[in-house]
Design an enzyme around this catalytic site. Sequence first.
Site, short mmCIF file in Angstrom:
data_model
loop_
_atom_site.label_atom_id
_atom_site.label_comp_id
_atom_site.label_asym_id
_atom_site.label_seq_id
_atom_site.Cartn_x
_atom_site.Cartn_y
_atom_site.Cartn_z
N ARG A 113 0.85 -1.20 0.00
CA ARG A 113 0.00 0.00 0.00
C ARG A 113 0.88 1.24 0.00
O ARG A 113 0.96 1.96 0.98
CB ARG A 113 -0.92 -0.07 1.18
CG ARG A 113 -1.96 -1.08 0.82
CD ARG A 113 -3.02 -1.24 1.73
NE ARG A 113 -4.20 -1.61 0.98
CZ ARG A 113 -5.35 -1.86 1.51
NH1 ARG A 113 -5.50 -1.74 2.79
NH2 ARG A 113 -6.37 -2.19 0.77
N GLN A 118 -0.39 2.31 -6.00
CA GLN A 118 -1.84 2.57 -5.91
C GLN A 118 -2.62 2.08 -7.13
O GLN A 118 -3.70 1.51 -7.00
CB GLN A 118 -2.10 4.06 -5.71
CG GLN A 118 -2.59 4.35 -4.31
CD GLN A 118 -2.69 5.83 -4.01
OE1 GLN A 118 -2.52 6.67 -4.88
NE2 GLN A 118 -2.98 6.13 -2.77
N ASP A 121 -3.48 -1.63 -6.89
CA ASP A 121 -4.09 -2.09 -5.64
C ASP A 121 -5.47 -2.70 -5.89
O ASP A 121 -6.51 -2.05 -5.74
CB ASP A 121 -4.16 -0.91 -4.66
CG ASP A 121 -4.60 -1.33 -3.27
OD1 ASP A 121 -5.01 -2.50 -3.11
OD2 ASP A 121 -4.56 -0.50 -2.36
N SER A 124 -8.09 -2.90 -3.01
CA SER A 124 -8.88 -1.67 -2.79
C SER A 124 -9.96 -1.51 -3.85
O SER A 124 -11.10 -1.17 -3.53
CB SER A 124 -7.97 -0.44 -2.81
OG SER A 124 -7.22 -0.38 -1.63
N TYR A 219 -3.54 -1.54 7.50
CA TYR A 219 -4.34 -2.69 7.91
C TYR A 219 -4.47 -2.74 9.43
O TYR A 219 -3.66 -2.17 10.16
CB TYR A 219 -3.70 -3.99 7.44
CG TYR A 219 -3.72 -4.20 5.95
CD1 TYR A 219 -4.92 -4.37 5.28
CD2 TYR A 219 -2.54 -4.24 5.23
CE1 TYR A 219 -4.94 -4.57 3.91
CE2 TYR A 219 -2.55 -4.44 3.87
CZ TYR A 219 -3.76 -4.61 3.21
OH TYR A 219 -3.77 -4.82 1.86
P1 NAD Z 1 -9.37 -4.54 5.50
O1 NAD Z 1 -10.28 -4.98 4.41
O2 NAD Z 1 -8.22 -5.40 5.88
O3 NAD Z 1 -10.29 -4.31 6.81
C1 NAD Z 1 -11.46 -3.55 6.78
C2 NAD Z 1 -11.57 -2.71 8.04
O4 NAD Z 1 -11.84 -3.52 9.18
C3 NAD Z 1 -10.33 -1.91 8.37
O5 NAD Z 1 -10.62 -0.53 8.36
C4 NAD Z 1 -9.94 -2.40 9.76
O6 NAD Z 1 -9.40 -1.37 10.58
C5 NAD Z 1 -11.28 -2.89 10.30
N1 NAD Z 1 -11.16 -3.81 11.43
C6 NAD Z 1 -10.33 -4.86 11.59
N2 NAD Z 1 -10.52 -5.44 12.79
C7 NAD Z 1 -11.51 -4.74 13.41
C8 NAD Z 1 -12.15 -4.87 14.66
N3 NAD Z 1 -11.82 -5.83 15.53
N4 NAD Z 1 -13.10 -3.96 14.96
C9 NAD Z 1 -13.45 -2.98 14.10
N5 NAD Z 1 -12.88 -2.82 12.91
C10 NAD Z 1 -11.92 -3.69 12.56
O7 NAD Z 1 -8.80 -3.10 5.26
P2 NAD Z 1 -8.83 -2.19 3.97
O8 NAD Z 1 -10.21 -1.67 3.80
O9 NAD Z 1 -8.24 -2.93 2.84
O10 NAD Z 1 -7.86 -0.98 4.34
C11 NAD Z 1 -7.74 -0.46 5.60
C12 NAD Z 1 -6.88 0.82 5.59
O11 NAD Z 1 -5.86 0.82 4.61
C13 NAD Z 1 -7.67 2.07 5.35
O12 NAD Z 1 -7.27 2.99 6.32
C14 NAD Z 1 -7.24 2.56 4.04
O13 NAD Z 1 -7.30 3.97 3.94
C15 NAD Z 1 -5.82 2.08 3.98
N6 NAD Z 1 -5.43 1.97 2.57
C16 NAD Z 1 -4.28 2.57 2.16
C17 NAD Z 1 -3.90 2.51 0.82
C18 NAD Z 1 -2.66 3.18 0.34
O14 NAD Z 1 -2.01 3.83 1.10
N7 NAD Z 1 -2.29 3.04 -0.92
C19 NAD Z 1 -4.68 1.81 -0.08
C20 NAD Z 1 -5.84 1.18 0.37
C21 NAD Z 1 -6.20 1.27 1.73
#
Ligand code: NAD
Length: 367
Positions: A113, A118, A121, A124, A219
């Site tokens: 990430r 990006q 990804d 995402s 994550y």
């Molecule tokens: P994911 O699909 O792994 O998880 C989904 C969500 O579940 C996450 O927000 C996580 O915090 C939440 N979660 C996990 N355990 C939990 C619990 N016990 N209780 C409540 N919530 C819980 O994650 P995702 O959607 O793929 O991405 C998460 C983060 O990554 C986001 O902040 C996103 O902005 C970031 N991200 C960054 C980039 C980048 O920098 N290029 C790209 C994509 C996502």
Amino acid sequence: MLIAIRREPRPERRVAVTPRGVKALTDAGHDVAVPSGAGDGAAIPDDAFTAAGARIAEPGDPDLLLGVGPLTADDTSGASAVLGFLDPLGSPHQIERLAAAGTTALALEMVPRTTQAQAMDALSSQATALGYAGALLAATELPRFFPMMMTAAGTIAPARVLVLGAGVAGLQAIATARRLGAVVAAYDIRPAAREQVESLGADFVGGPVADEAQMEGGYAREVSEETRRQQQQALAEAVAAADAVITTAAVPGRRAPVLVSLGMVDTMKPGALVIDLAAATGGNCEVTSPGTTVERNGVRVMGPLHLVSTVAGHASDMLGRNITALVTHLWESGELDTSTEIGAAVCVARGGEITSDAVRSALEAGG
Ligand code: NAD
């Protein structure tokens, strides 16, 4: 090189690369083979692939096979390299089998990430499609309207939607439910999620948030049993008040955290819904049965496994762009280069060996 695109078995309706991506690959000099009907599920006819420069042909023994997946060694025999969702941390034995067959395995789940990655990804882009489709499923399954309506037949109160897990899928579910006029609340363990939730016009439900819950790349980590108990206490009232609960919480390589207990489901109103978008990794609701709907006292708990296929056209377009960007990056020099940061991360097997520490650890942990 010869690049083949896989015809995915139903119920999958996506295709790994759409004609736009095929054109990028053929313009770069690659020979692209697409089996007849590969785009049917996404409403893309064979003609559109040939117009983009592909041949309509069975994969044969390609240099590179592109698929949605999760792809296993059985799906990829004859290919020198395979790129797609390979579930490397959930099914590390499949990576072991690919390595044993001498197949180079390139896993979309491992794209880092970073800003540079990006465009590649795919987790995402597909989570965006999932969150959107999840909110629409809630809107169509709920026997009520989402928006407030003031009509001659009376004033209709808006639906109350609760989104648990506010990552990429959760934020898209919030945005979609808001566009449809629902009153939305959300919760995530990562403190950074509050601002994102509020910027979409949703309320952040109080509950334990933990800085240490966030790992590199954004994550979440697994939380302790005590935190889990606190979460269930804090969420109980919001779950009971919701017409629809959409859950998306996930921890990479682990079972999904259980946020909604059976007791909480029993406090929900008749007609209310839980749409568990984490069903594929076990589900966020104790009642979820992956792939089916469970009904308890008039409350339906749905655990759809192929929801992204309901928006297969755009989901495939986005996935195809991610995949072609990754192929372009990995073969920039003309040969596969896995020495870059992105190459080293996505390459999980090469030269008969597993090349990823994370996959080796998953194997040792008995995955
Ligand atoms: P994911 O699909 O792994 O998880 C989904 C969500 O579940 C996450 O927000 C996580 O915090 C939440 N979660 C996990 N355990 C939990 C619990 N016990 N209780 C409540 N919530 C819980 O994650 P995702 O959607 O793929 O991405 C998460 C983060 O990554 C986001 O902040 C996103 O902005 C970031 N991200 C960054 C980039 C980048 O920098 N290029 C790209 C994509 C996502």
